[in-house]
Write a protein that holds these residues in place. Structure first.
Motif, PDB file in Angstrom:
ATOM      1  N   ILE A  36     -85.841 -32.655 -16.374  1.00 45.80           N
ATOM      2  CA  ILE A  36     -84.239 -32.795 -16.143  1.00 45.80           C
ATOM      3  C   ILE A  36     -84.198 -34.117 -15.392  1.00 45.80           C
ATOM      4  O   ILE A  36     -83.338 -34.809 -15.407  1.00 45.80           O
ATOM      5  CB  ILE A  36     -83.689 -31.421 -15.416  1.00 45.80           C
ATOM      6  CG1 ILE A  36     -83.522 -30.333 -16.579  1.00 45.80           C
ATOM      7  CG2 ILE A  36     -82.302 -31.842 -15.187  1.00 45.80           C
ATOM      8  CD1 ILE A  36     -83.328 -28.965 -15.937  1.00 45.80           C
ATOM      9  N   GLY A  37     -84.883 -34.069 -14.119  1.00 53.93           N
ATOM     10  CA  GLY A  37     -84.787 -35.299 -13.269  1.00 53.93           C
ATOM     11  C   GLY A  37     -85.096 -36.752 -14.046  1.00 53.93           C
ATOM     12  O   GLY A  37     -84.563 -37.662 -13.807  1.00 53.93           O
ATOM     13  N   VAL A  38     -85.992 -36.553 -14.902  1.00 51.34           N
ATOM     14  CA  VAL A  38     -86.403 -37.840 -15.850  1.00 51.34           C
ATOM     15  C   VAL A  38     -85.128 -37.892 -16.536  1.00 51.34           C
ATOM     16  O   VAL A  38     -84.917 -39.415 -16.736  1.00 51.34           O
ATOM     17  CB  VAL A  38     -87.761 -37.512 -16.657  1.00 51.34           C
ATOM     18  CG1 VAL A  38     -87.873 -38.624 -17.760  1.00 51.34           C
ATOM     19  CG2 VAL A  38     -88.753 -37.433 -15.886  1.00 51.34           C
ATOM     20  N   LEU A  39     -84.724 -37.389 -17.152  1.00 51.28           N
ATOM     21  CA  LEU A  39     -83.290 -37.607 -17.982  1.00 51.28           C
ATOM     22  C   LEU A  39     -82.271 -38.064 -17.067  1.00 51.28           C
ATOM     23  O   LEU A  39     -81.506 -39.219 -17.656  1.00 51.28           O
ATOM     24  CB  LEU A  39     -82.474 -36.280 -18.783  1.00 51.28           C
ATOM     25  CG  LEU A  39     -83.504 -35.563 -19.635  1.00 51.28           C
ATOM     26  CD1 LEU A  39     -82.856 -34.241 -20.266  1.00 51.28           C
ATOM     27  CD2 LEU A  39     -83.402 -36.478 -21.046  1.00 51.28           C
ATOM     28  N   ARG A  40     -82.077 -37.390 -15.887  1.00 51.81           N
ATOM     29  CA  ARG A  40     -81.159 -38.165 -14.930  1.00 51.81           C
ATOM     30  C   ARG A  40     -81.348 -39.496 -14.574  1.00 51.81           C
ATOM     31  O   ARG A  40     -80.530 -40.590 -14.404  1.00 51.81           O
ATOM     32  CB  ARG A  40     -81.132 -37.240 -13.751  1.00 51.81           C
ATOM     33  CG  ARG A  40     -80.235 -35.969 -14.037  1.00 51.81           C
ATOM     34  CD  ARG A  40     -79.143 -35.795 -14.147  1.00 51.81           C
ATOM     35  NE  ARG A  40     -78.294 -36.067 -13.013  1.00 51.81           N
ATOM     36  CZ  ARG A  40     -77.531 -36.954 -12.582  1.00 51.81           C
ATOM     37  NH1 ARG A  40     -77.341 -38.142 -13.469  1.00 51.81           N
ATOM     38  NH2 ARG A  40     -77.027 -37.234 -11.259  1.00 51.81           N
ATOM     39  N   ALA A  41     -82.733 -40.029 -14.320  1.00 51.70           N
ATOM     40  CA  ALA A  41     -83.134 -41.283 -14.129  1.00 51.70           C
ATOM     41  C   ALA A  41     -83.111 -42.131 -15.345  1.00 51.70           C
ATOM     42  O   ALA A  41     -82.749 -43.335 -15.137  1.00 51.70           O
ATOM     43  CB  ALA A  41     -84.644 -41.140 -13.723  1.00 51.70           C
ATOM     44  N   LEU A  42     -82.893 -41.693 -16.576  1.00 47.55           N
ATOM     45  CA  LEU A  42     -82.892 -42.413 -17.732  1.00 47.55           C
ATOM     46  C   LEU A  42     -81.390 -42.793 -18.019  1.00 47.55           C
ATOM     47  O   LEU A  42     -81.073 -43.330 -18.998  1.00 47.55           O
ATOM     48  CB  LEU A  42     -83.536 -41.945 -18.860  1.00 47.55           C
ATOM     49  CG  LEU A  42     -85.047 -41.937 -18.810  1.00 47.55           C
ATOM     50  CD1 LEU A  42     -85.840 -40.961 -20.016  1.00 47.55           C
ATOM     51  CD2 LEU A  42     -85.501 -43.327 -18.761  1.00 47.55           C
ATOM     52  N   GLY A  43     -80.701 -42.117 -17.048  1.00 51.20           N
ATOM     53  CA  GLY A  43     -79.067 -42.375 -17.183  1.00 51.20           C
ATOM     54  C   GLY A  43     -78.135 -41.402 -17.905  1.00 51.20           C
ATOM     55  O   GLY A  43     -77.149 -41.553 -17.845  1.00 51.20           O
ATOM     56  N   ALA A  44     -79.002 -40.196 -17.887  1.00 54.08           N
ATOM     57  CA  ALA A  44     -77.966 -38.940 -18.392  1.00 54.08           C
ATOM     58  C   ALA A  44     -77.147 -38.525 -17.202  1.00 54.08           C
ATOM     59  O   ALA A  44     -77.591 -38.157 -16.222  1.00 54.08           O
ATOM     60  CB  ALA A  44     -78.912 -37.838 -18.960  1.00 54.08           C
ATOM     61  N   SER A  45     -75.786 -38.353 -17.714  1.00 50.53           N
ATOM     62  CA  SER A  45     -74.693 -37.714 -16.880  1.00 50.53           C
ATOM     63  C   SER A  45     -75.105 -36.331 -16.493  1.00 50.53           C
ATOM     64  O   SER A  45     -75.791 -35.576 -17.225  1.00 50.53           O
ATOM     65  CB  SER A  45     -73.300 -38.097 -17.322  1.00 50.53           C
ATOM     66  OG  SER A  45     -73.309 -37.410 -18.456  1.00 50.53           O
ATOM     67  N   GLN A  46     -74.323 -35.834 -15.556  1.00 56.26           N
ATOM     68  CA  GLN A  46     -74.503 -34.604 -15.207  1.00 56.26           C
ATOM     69  C   GLN A  46     -73.737 -33.649 -16.442  1.00 56.26           C
ATOM     70  O   GLN A  46     -74.404 -32.628 -16.827  1.00 56.26           O
ATOM     71  CB  GLN A  46     -73.646 -34.004 -13.983  1.00 56.26           C
ATOM     72  CG  GLN A  46     -74.402 -34.610 -12.693  1.00 56.26           C
ATOM     73  CD  GLN A  46     -73.783 -34.313 -11.422  1.00 56.26           C
ATOM     74  OE1 GLN A  46     -72.954 -33.314 -11.346  1.00 56.26           O
ATOM     75  NE2 GLN A  46     -73.876 -34.970 -10.183  1.00 56.26           N
ATOM     76  N   ALA A  47     -72.759 -34.172 -16.918  1.00 59.05           N
ATOM     77  CA  ALA A  47     -72.187 -33.536 -17.855  1.00 59.05           C
ATOM     78  C   ALA A  47     -73.015 -33.467 -19.035  1.00 59.05           C
ATOM     79  O   ALA A  47     -73.153 -32.394 -19.908  1.00 59.05           O
ATOM     80  CB  ALA A  47     -70.841 -34.275 -18.255  1.00 59.05           C
ATOM     81  N   ARG A  48     -73.667 -34.611 -19.334  1.00 54.16           N
ATOM     82  CA  ARG A  48     -74.427 -34.313 -20.644  1.00 54.16           C
ATOM     83  C   ARG A  48     -75.732 -33.542 -20.388  1.00 54.16           C
ATOM     84  O   ARG A  48     -75.983 -32.743 -21.411  1.00 54.16           O
ATOM     85  CB  ARG A  48     -74.974 -36.007 -20.888  1.00 54.16           C
ATOM     86  CG  ARG A  48     -76.006 -35.906 -22.092  1.00 54.16           C
ATOM     87  CD  ARG A  48     -76.178 -37.422 -22.442  1.00 54.16           C
ATOM     88  NE  ARG A  48     -77.079 -37.438 -23.595  1.00 54.16           N
ATOM     89  CZ  ARG A  48     -77.711 -38.668 -24.304  1.00 54.16           C
ATOM     90  NH1 ARG A  48     -77.757 -39.592 -23.369  1.00 54.16           N
ATOM     91  NH2 ARG A  48     -78.634 -38.368 -25.309  1.00 54.16           N
ATOM     92  N   VAL A  49     -76.225 -33.407 -19.411  1.00 60.21           N
ATOM     93  CA  VAL A  49     -77.354 -32.491 -19.179  1.00 60.21           C
ATOM     94  C   VAL A  49     -76.832 -31.345 -19.067  1.00 60.21           C
ATOM     95  O   VAL A  49     -77.317 -30.164 -19.660  1.00 60.21           O
ATOM     96  CB  VAL A  49     -77.965 -32.962 -17.683  1.00 60.21           C
ATOM     97  CG1 VAL A  49     -79.195 -31.683 -17.141  1.00 60.21           C
ATOM     98  CG2 VAL A  49     -78.856 -34.202 -17.730  1.00 60.21           C
ATOM     99  N   MET A  50     -75.720 -30.788 -18.647  1.00 63.00           N
ATOM    100  CA  MET A  50     -75.211 -29.593 -18.505  1.00 63.00           C
ATOM    101  C   MET A  50     -74.735 -29.021 -19.901  1.00 63.00           C
ATOM    102  O   MET A  50     -75.245 -27.791 -20.196  1.00 63.00           O
ATOM    103  CB  MET A  50     -74.047 -29.511 -17.734  1.00 63.00           C
ATOM    104  CG  MET A  50     -73.420 -28.147 -17.254  1.00 63.00           C
ATOM    105  SD  MET A  50     -72.244 -28.127 -16.088  1.00 63.00           S
ATOM    106  CE  MET A  50     -71.552 -26.198 -16.088  1.00 63.00           C
ATOM    107  N   ARG A  51     -74.293 -29.896 -20.660  1.00 63.10           N
ATOM    108  CA  ARG A  51     -74.161 -29.664 -22.126  1.00 63.10           C
ATOM    109  C   ARG A  51     -75.344 -29.416 -22.975  1.00 63.10           C
ATOM    110  O   ARG A  51     -74.981 -28.493 -23.725  1.00 63.10           O
ATOM    111  CB  ARG A  51     -73.390 -30.935 -22.565  1.00 63.10           C
ATOM    112  CG  ARG A  51     -72.824 -30.560 -24.106  1.00 63.10           C
ATOM    113  CD  ARG A  51     -71.787 -31.662 -24.715  1.00 63.10           C
ATOM    114  NE  ARG A  51     -71.963 -32.861 -24.554  1.00 63.10           N
ATOM    115  CZ  ARG A  51     -71.817 -33.767 -23.496  1.00 63.10           C
ATOM    116  NH1 ARG A  51     -70.964 -33.697 -22.675  1.00 63.10           N
ATOM    117  NH2 ARG A  51     -72.511 -35.059 -23.713  1.00 63.10           N
ATOM    118  N   ALA A  52     -76.345 -30.112 -22.539  1.00 62.53           N
ATOM    119  CA  ALA A  52     -77.513 -29.912 -23.237  1.00 62.53           C
ATOM    120  C   ALA A  52     -77.926 -28.338 -23.232  1.00 62.53           C
ATOM    121  O   ALA A  52     -78.578 -27.754 -24.017  1.00 62.53           O
ATOM    122  CB  ALA A  52     -78.436 -30.825 -22.764  1.00 62.53           C
TER     123      ALA A  52
END
Length: 407
Positions: free
Chosen positions: A315-331
């Protein structure tokens, strides 16, 4: 995040995904079945009996002295009971009492074909005044003639040849045809009785009620006593639910030696006893549903929390690649919804199969209600979404810097 990628992640963590799906499936199976059973049971409360519950009295007695002439005893009892000012009608009851079964299950058949299943029926074997004591209103045909009544101490003696049946039973057996003049086969031996009358639907014997054949009943003008120690009566009284009337009847019957008076009660009390047991069962089912929902919610929170704890770096990698909190939560919520839908589908299938098994083999009242199944499915999905929300929100807040520190 693409669905294809989410599915890959679910396969990657298949053990956790399988456990979440299984947890939801079990919850839907339990909650679905308990909901069907509870709904059906409580719904039955609303079915009217169409009888004078507070005027019809069931009398249970037992003869313990084998020297007592039961025939003479019954005749004396009926004469004395009918002489009471409170009693309007009195009849000996061979097998059934109103909303309180004494003897087994009865079936009515429209054919001698033994391969064809008969209809559950409350069969009342009555003496004179039996029809009046039950409060029956004959709407088609006629009542019994005095000469048609048979009173004997042997079931091998002459049988009656006529019967009057409820409208519901007539419709079930003969459909749109007129039941008058038709032959109905009763008892295990399938003895023939000619239908001479049809009466307005009434909820009578418990055996028929228990099998959801609410108004399936029949009355025959024959009574065979001395088959066992039971000597029972059905009375219709002028008073409504009077304890004094019950005391008068008990006092009169206690005067006879060689027998005990087990119970004298209004049909209203018998009905309450019948439904009290079922309502308790329904509420127990509701309690089980509540426990299942609670366990499912806690289980999903625990499993999702564990899943996220082992995917922190991912999940940290996704955030580092620019994924927003909303996008991670939605996923994460989409992941959970996929698992929830799979679990709900499996659970509903299992619930329907189990419900059919219970109804067919265990005589438990239950009925698959589509709209209730939809509510259960939505409720479980909503529960799983709420259960995953807190862990998902926490996961979405993982900072990219955490990946650097743990690399």
């Amino acid at each position: 995040m693409a669905i294809k990628h989410i599915l890959k992640l679910l396969l990657k963590h298949k053990s956790t995904s399988l456990l979440i799906t299984l947890q939801i499936a079990i919850a839907v199976t339990i909650v679905g079945n308990t909901s069907f059973i509870s709904y059906r049971t409580l719904q039955n409360w609303l079915i009217p009996s169409n009888i004078a519950e507070e005027q019809i009295i069931n009398v249970y007695t037992r003869v313990f002295d084998k020297k007592v002439d039961q025939g003479a005893l019954i005749e004396r009892d009926l004469q004395n009971l009918r002489a009471l000012p409170e009693v309007e009608y009195a009849s000996y009851a061979a097998n059934e009492l109103v909303l309180a079964t004494v003897n087994g299950r009865n079936f009515a058949h429209d054919t001698l074909d033994k391969d064809k299943q008969g209809e559950h029926v409350a069969l009342f074997s009555q003496t004179q005044q039996g029809v009046e004591a039950l409060g029956i209103t004959v709407t088609q045909g006629r009542n019994f003639y005095e000469t048609e009544y048979i009173f004997s101490d042997s079931e091998q003696a002459k049988r009656a040849s006529v019967v009057i049946i409820s409208r519901a039973l007539a419709n079930t057996l003969f459909g749109e045809q007129s039941a008058l003049g038709q032959t109905v086969y009763l008892h295990n031996a399938r003895l023939p009785y000619r239908v001479i009358g049809i009466y307005a639907d009434m909820m009578l014997g418990e055996s028929a009620v228990y099998n959801n054949s609410w108004y399936h009943s029949a009355v025959i003008p024959e009574a065979h006593y001395a088959q066992n120690s039971q000597v029972n009566y059905i009375l219709k009284v002028r008073t409504h639910n009077s304890e004094k009337t019950l005391e008068s009847i008990e006092s009169l019957l206690f005067n006879e030696e060689g027998r005990i008076v087990k119970q004298v009660e209004y049909a209203a009390r018998a009905k309450k006893r019948l439904w009290d047991g079922r309502s308790t069962f329904a509420f127990i089912m509701m309690g089980i549903s509540g426990i299942a929902i609670l366990v499912t919610g806690v289980g999903i929170v625990a499993l999702v929390s564990f899943s996220i704890s082992v995917r922190t770096k991912e999940i940290g990698v996704l955030r580092a690649l620019g994924a927003s909190q909303a996008r991670v939560m939605r996923a994460l919520l989409v992941e959970n919804s996929i698992l929830a839908f799979a679990g709900i589908a499996i659970g509903l299938f299992a619930a329907m199969w189990l419900n059919q098994y219970f109804v067919t083999n265990l005589r438990i009242q239950g009925l698959i209600v589509p709209w209730l199944a939809a509510i259960v499915a939505f409720a479980v999905w909503l529960l799983s979404a709420c259960a995953v929300y807190i862990p998902a929100r926490k996961a979405a807040r993982i900072a990219p810097a955490q990946v650097t520190k743990t690399s």
